[in-house]
Design an enzyme around this catalytic site. Structure first.
Site, PDB file in Angstrom:
ATOM      1  N   LEU A  18      56.002  41.059  45.728  1.00  0.00           N
ATOM      2  CA  LEU A  18      57.411  42.067  45.805  1.00  0.00           C
ATOM      3  C   LEU A  18      57.575  43.126  45.047  1.00  0.00           C
ATOM      4  CD1 LEU A  18      60.233  41.519  47.369  1.00  0.00           C
ATOM      5  CD2 LEU A  18      60.966  40.480  45.150  1.00  0.00           C
TER       6      LEU A  18
ATOM      7  N   HIS B 182      78.877  39.731  34.982  1.00  0.00           N
ATOM      8  CA  HIS B 182      77.335  40.402  35.039  1.00  0.00           C
ATOM      9  C   HIS B 182      76.303  39.410  34.695  1.00  0.00           C
ATOM     10  CE1 HIS B 182      79.486  44.099  36.041  1.00  0.00           C
ATOM     11  NE2 HIS B 182      80.030  44.118  34.782  1.00  0.00           N
TER      12      HIS B 182
ATOM     13  N   ASP C 185      77.977  43.715  44.222  1.00  0.00           N
ATOM     14  CA  ASP C 185      79.555  43.736  44.067  1.00  0.00           C
ATOM     15  C   ASP C 185      80.223  42.566  43.819  1.00  0.00           C
ATOM     16  OD1 ASP C 185      81.642  45.284  43.205  1.00  0.00           O
ATOM     17  OD2 ASP C 185      82.170  45.860  45.430  1.00  0.00           O
TER      18      ASP C 185
END
Ligand code: FPP
Length: 245
Positions: free
Chosen positions: A128, A34, A17
């Site tokens: 990962l 973004h 956020d």
């Protein structure tokens, strides 16, 4: 050393956020925030690989984000297409396997095809697991799992629901991080975060760097996870993770 024995959380979930505020403070359009958020995500993925984290799950676009201004929504969709093209080869180099979690029905054919392609291209990577939640909501996930069980005539047990959820390929998150100063879950991993340790950072997502990640991991290391037991039981080595049952 495994992530468990080193005290590093095996699975970290992040609500990224603060992109909009980061951009607004610089008199830039929100989409620029973004874009910077993608850079921050790349840095965070690399840091997780280096620290031996096994699974990273991030909230990239929520079911509710469709309600944002049209130019921001289309900016985020464009960013996804660009990021898929640019990042997949780098992720493969780092041994990262991608999974996209969320409702694909509402996505354009181009994005839907890009997600499948990226998942296929990274399917053999093992260092990962990166789950990118896109057009995702925690309630959507629970309702969908319940509907699947009902359609198959299976009982709505905890174990059956768990197996039908969108993140059934990984263990539950150990550490749930939210950046940007807000302290709420915002419909992210509602089912899976039952026993996650929560960590809230005031940093905006584009400013969440390796040191901030280490701070979150260090806070996690200091927590005592009791999974419903007493402190004395945990100290006596009786610790029982409900998922390990
Ligand atoms: C929340 O910040 C962030 C989002 C809704 C999008 C998160 C996306 C990324 C980090 C980029 C990766 C995603 C793609 C599509 C590849 P906010 O906009 O709510 O920030 P604010 O609270 O400051 O307004």
């Amino acid at each position: 050393m495994s992530s468990q024995s080193s005290g590093v959380p095996h699975h970290i979930a992040i609500v990224m956020d603060g992109n909009g505020r980061w951009a607004t403070r610089r008199f830039l359009p929100r989409v620029a925030g973004h874009k910077q958020g993608v850079e921050s995500l790349r840095r965070c993925v690399k840091a997780c690989v280096d620290r031996g984290v096994g699974v990273l799950t991030v909230f990239a676009f929520s079911s509710e984000n469709w309600n944002r201004p049209v130019e921001e929504v289309s900016g985020l969709m464009d960013l996804m297409v660009i990021a898929l093209g640019r990042e997949v080869p780098k992720l493969t180099q780092d041994g990262v396997r991608l999974h996209f979690i969320g409702e694909r029905g509402g996505l354009s054919d181009k994005i839907a095809a890009g997600l499948i392609q990226a998942e296929t291209a990274t399917a053999h990577n093992t260092r990962l697991v990166l789950n990118v939640c896109f057009n995702y909501g925690g309630r959507w996930d629970i309702a969908r799992a319940a509907a699947q069980l009902a359609a198959r005539g299976e009982p709505l047990t905890e174990a059956n629901l768990d197996a039908a959820m969108a993140l059934s390929h990984v263990p539950d998150p150990d550490l749930f991080v939210r950046t940007g100063g807000e302290q709420r879950l915002s419909n992210f991993l509602l089912w899976q975060s039952a026993y996650a340790e929560l960590f809230f950072s005031d940093r905006l997502w584009p400013e969440f760097d390796e040191a901030a990640l280490d701070e979150a991991i260090e806070a996690f290391r200091r927590r005592e996870r009791r999974f419903g037991q007493t402190s004395a039981q945990v100290a006596g080595g009786e610790r029982r993770d409900p998922q390990a049952a």
